[in-house]
Design a protein around this motif. Structure first.
Motif, PDB file in Angstrom:
ATOM      1  N   VAL A  71      -9.759  -2.038   3.943  1.00 17.98           N
ATOM      2  CA  VAL A  71      -8.979  -0.867   3.558  1.00 17.98           C
ATOM      3  C   VAL A  71      -7.698  -1.306   2.875  1.00 17.98           C
ATOM      4  O   VAL A  71      -6.923  -2.095   3.433  1.00 17.98           O
ATOM      5  CB  VAL A  71      -8.636  -0.006   4.793  1.00 17.98           C
ATOM      6  CG1 VAL A  71      -7.856   1.243   4.382  1.00 17.98           C
ATOM      7  CG2 VAL A  71      -9.908   0.369   5.560  1.00 17.98           C
ATOM      8  N   PHE A  72      -7.463  -0.786   1.679  1.00 18.10           N
ATOM      9  CA  PHE A  72      -6.238  -1.089   0.944  1.00 18.10           C
ATOM     10  C   PHE A  72      -5.402   0.172   0.822  1.00 18.10           C
ATOM     11  O   PHE A  72      -5.902   1.220   0.405  1.00 18.10           O
ATOM     12  CB  PHE A  72      -6.568  -1.619  -0.454  1.00 18.10           C
ATOM     13  CG  PHE A  72      -5.354  -1.865  -1.311  1.00 18.10           C
ATOM     14  CD1 PHE A  72      -4.541  -2.966  -1.092  1.00 18.10           C
ATOM     15  CD2 PHE A  72      -5.016  -0.981  -2.334  1.00 18.10           C
ATOM     16  CE1 PHE A  72      -3.413  -3.195  -1.872  1.00 18.10           C
ATOM     17  CE2 PHE A  72      -3.898  -1.198  -3.128  1.00 18.10           C
ATOM     18  CZ  PHE A  72      -3.090  -2.312  -2.899  1.00 18.10           C
ATOM     19  N   THR A 103      -6.578  -4.786   4.248  1.00 18.37           N
ATOM     20  CA  THR A 103      -6.427  -5.920   3.345  1.00 18.37           C
ATOM     21  C   THR A 103      -5.269  -5.661   2.392  1.00 18.37           C
ATOM     22  O   THR A 103      -4.993  -4.516   2.034  1.00 18.37           O
ATOM     23  CB  THR A 103      -7.717  -6.175   2.538  1.00 18.37           C
ATOM     24  OG1 THR A 103      -7.505  -7.294   1.659  1.00 18.37           O
ATOM     25  CG2 THR A 103      -8.099  -4.967   1.687  1.00 18.37           C
ATOM     26  N   GLU A 104      -4.591  -6.719   2.005  1.00 16.00           N
ATOM     27  CA  GLU A 104      -3.525  -6.606   1.014  1.00 16.00           C
ATOM     28  C   GLU A 104      -4.052  -6.850  -0.395  1.00 16.00           C
ATOM     29  O   GLU A 104      -3.299  -6.771  -1.367  1.00 16.00           O
ATOM     30  CB  GLU A 104      -2.411  -7.616   1.334  1.00 16.00           C
ATOM     31  CG  GLU A 104      -1.736  -7.389   2.684  1.00 16.00           C
ATOM     32  CD  GLU A 104      -1.048  -6.045   2.767  1.00 16.00           C
ATOM     33  OE1 GLU A 104      -0.514  -5.579   1.743  1.00 16.00           O
ATOM     34  OE2 GLU A 104      -1.066  -5.442   3.861  1.00 16.00           O
ATOM     35  N   ASP A 105      -5.332  -7.152  -0.502  1.00 17.87           N
ATOM     36  CA  ASP A 105      -5.963  -7.457  -1.787  1.00 17.87           C
ATOM     37  C   ASP A 105      -6.770  -6.242  -2.246  1.00 17.87           C
ATOM     38  O   ASP A 105      -7.831  -5.947  -1.685  1.00 17.87           O
ATOM     39  CB  ASP A 105      -6.880  -8.673  -1.627  1.00 17.87           C
ATOM     40  CG  ASP A 105      -7.566  -9.071  -2.932  1.00 17.87           C
ATOM     41  OD1 ASP A 105      -7.334  -8.411  -3.970  1.00 17.87           O
ATOM     42  OD2 ASP A 105      -8.357 -10.037  -2.897  1.00 17.87           O
ATOM     43  N   GLU A 107      -8.566  -5.796  -4.777  1.00 22.15           N
ATOM     44  CA  GLU A 107      -9.882  -6.150  -5.314  1.00 22.15           C
ATOM     45  C   GLU A 107     -10.906  -6.381  -4.201  1.00 22.15           C
ATOM     46  O   GLU A 107     -12.111  -6.227  -4.415  1.00 22.15           O
ATOM     47  CB  GLU A 107      -9.772  -7.403  -6.189  1.00 22.15           C
ATOM     48  CG  GLU A 107      -8.914  -7.224  -7.435  1.00 22.15           C
ATOM     49  CD  GLU A 107      -9.471  -6.156  -8.362  1.00 22.15           C
ATOM     50  OE1 GLU A 107     -10.697  -6.125  -8.552  1.00 22.15           O
ATOM     51  OE2 GLU A 107      -8.673  -5.351  -8.884  1.00 22.15           O
ATOM     52  N   ALA A 108     -10.426  -6.753  -3.028  1.00 19.77           N
ATOM     53  CA  ALA A 108     -11.330  -7.010  -1.907  1.00 19.77           C
ATOM     54  C   ALA A 108     -11.652  -5.748  -1.116  1.00 19.77           C
ATOM     55  O   ALA A 108     -12.513  -5.767  -0.242  1.00 19.77           O
ATOM     56  CB  ALA A 108     -10.701  -8.044  -0.971  1.00 19.77           C
ATOM     57  N   ALA A 109     -10.981  -4.649  -1.426  1.00 21.29           N
ATOM     58  CA  ALA A 109     -11.133  -3.419  -0.644  1.00 21.29           C
ATOM     59  C   ALA A 109     -12.340  -2.609  -1.090  1.00 21.29           C
ATOM     60  O   ALA A 109     -12.643  -2.537  -2.281  1.00 21.29           O
ATOM     61  CB  ALA A 109      -9.877  -2.574  -0.769  1.00 21.29           C
ATOM     62  N   ASN A 110     -13.026  -2.016  -0.113  1.00 18.38           N
ATOM     63  CA  ASN A 110     -14.031  -1.020  -0.451  1.00 18.38           C
ATOM     64  C   ASN A 110     -13.631   0.383   0.014  1.00 18.38           C
ATOM     65  O   ASN A 110     -14.347   1.350  -0.245  1.00 18.38           O
ATOM     66  CB  ASN A 110     -15.427  -1.396   0.074  1.00 18.38           C
ATOM     67  CG  ASN A 110     -15.413  -2.026   1.444  1.00 18.38           C
ATOM     68  OD1 ASN A 110     -14.466  -1.877   2.200  1.00 18.38           O
ATOM     69  ND2 ASN A 110     -16.483  -2.739   1.774  1.00 18.38           N
ATOM     70  N   ILE A 111     -12.487   0.501   0.688  1.00 16.96           N
ATOM     71  CA  ILE A 111     -11.848   1.794   0.897  1.00 16.96           C
ATOM     72  C   ILE A 111     -10.434   1.709   0.341  1.00 16.96           C
ATOM     73  O   ILE A 111      -9.652   0.842   0.752  1.00 16.96           O
ATOM     74  CB  ILE A 111     -11.789   2.208   2.377  1.00 16.96           C
ATOM     75  CG1 ILE A 111     -13.189   2.424   2.953  1.00 16.96           C
ATOM     76  CG2 ILE A 111     -10.975   3.495   2.539  1.00 16.96           C
ATOM     77  CD1 ILE A 111     -13.204   2.886   4.399  1.00 16.96           C
ATOM     78  N   ARG A 112     -10.131   2.571  -0.577  1.00 19.51           N
ATOM     79  CA  ARG A 112      -8.787   2.639  -1.148  1.00 19.51           C
ATOM     80  C   ARG A 112      -8.120   3.916  -0.668  1.00 19.51           C
ATOM     81  O   ARG A 112      -8.639   5.013  -0.868  1.00 19.51           O
ATOM     82  CB  ARG A 112      -8.851   2.641  -2.669  1.00 19.51           C
ATOM     83  CG  ARG A 112      -7.488   2.724  -3.353  1.00 19.51           C
ATOM     84  CD  ARG A 112      -7.640   3.024  -4.828  1.00 19.51           C
ATOM     85  NE  ARG A 112      -6.360   3.126  -5.511  1.00 19.51           N
ATOM     86  CZ  ARG A 112      -6.190   3.713  -6.698  1.00 19.51           C
ATOM     87  NH1 ARG A 112      -7.228   4.247  -7.325  1.00 19.51           N
ATOM     88  NH2 ARG A 112      -5.000   3.773  -7.265  1.00 19.51           N
TER      89      ARG A 112
END
Length: 256
Positions: A71-72, A103-105, A107-112
């Motif tokens: 999650v970002f 996550t702080e990334d 690009e790595a997130a799948n929930i924004r």
């Protein structure tokens, strides 16, 4: 294929401050925590199948993530980001087979999670979904906050977007954040016929209640797979529910 859900908060909660949080505490003190198998099963089938509002595609199958969820938080309110991180950690601790973390990334997130001011909510929805669909969403849902996800042909969720307002008070933020994050994981169908779930537009929680812990733990049990039909789920649900009861009882300190 995109499926959407929204939280409808018609009560005008007071301005920002800690006064709303005791509202959560009072709800927890009076919370119903004992449910029959039928009550849990019916609620699961009603929320995990169907959709409050869907733009395209079938809605008669289980939809869930089959990968770790990251999650970002996209926004400039440090306090709300910290609260969101605690909410995500709480979900992670209470759903046994769900790997979810902040996550702080991006690009790595799948929930924004997009954190916006209330006055920018409609324009943000337009940016995400286009003017025509944004108008349909406002007409159908009149949202205070919103979540939606994109799934593949196997009904595995690939990406979710959550839009939360940051300036409507702590209770509204917590209530929206829990509901929309959880719905972005799959149980996106709001239903007025289940009085114990936050996936009911007439219910405000502000925390991860026991009943919804049952629903999310059922959904993320490995025996409940993306793409399953109602009949396929019903075939395995009794065994899954037995194990889920043990887990939910353990993490909440509930009696046997």
């Amino acid at each position: 294929m995109v499926t959407l859900a929204a939280a409808l908060l018609d009560v005008p909660w007071p301005a920002a401050g800690a006064a709303e949080i005791p509202g959560v505490a009072s709800r927890q003190r009076s919370e119903k925590k004992a449910f029959t198998d039928t009550e849990i099963t019916e609620g699961f089938l009603k929320t995990a199948f169907g959709a409050e509002y869907h733009l395209a595609g079938k809605v008669d199958r289980i939809r869930k993530y089959d990968t770790p969820v990251r999650v970002f938080a996209d926004g400039n309110r440090v306090d709300r980001k910290a609260q969101l991180a605690k909410i995500v950690a709480d979900i992670a601790a209470k759903v046994q087979h769900l790997d979810i973390a902040i996550t702080e990334d991006s690009e790595a997130a799948n929930i924004r999670v997009k954190l916006v001011r209330d006055r920018d909510l409609n324009s943000t929805i337009t940016t995400f979904y286009g003017s025509e669909r944004a108008k349909e969403i406002r007409t159908s849902l009149d949202p205070q906050c919103l979540s939606g996800f994109r799934k593949n042909e196997k009904f595995e969720i690939e990406h979710s977007d959550v839009i939360l307002t940051v300036d409507n008070g702590d209770f509204v933020f917590f209530d929206c954040a829990y509901e929309e994050l959880l719905q972005s994981l799959g149980p996106i169908n709001d239903t007025p016929s289940v009085p114990w779930t936050m996936f009911n537009d007439n219910v405000s929680m502000g925390y991860f209640d026991v009943y919804d812990q049952y629903l999310l733990n059922l959904l993320y049990d490995p025996r409940i797979k993306a793409g399953m039909t109602v009949q396929e789920v019903k075939a395995v649900l009794p065994d899954v529910l037995t194990d889920v009861r043990t887990w939910v009882r353990k993490v909440n300190g509930l009696p046997e």
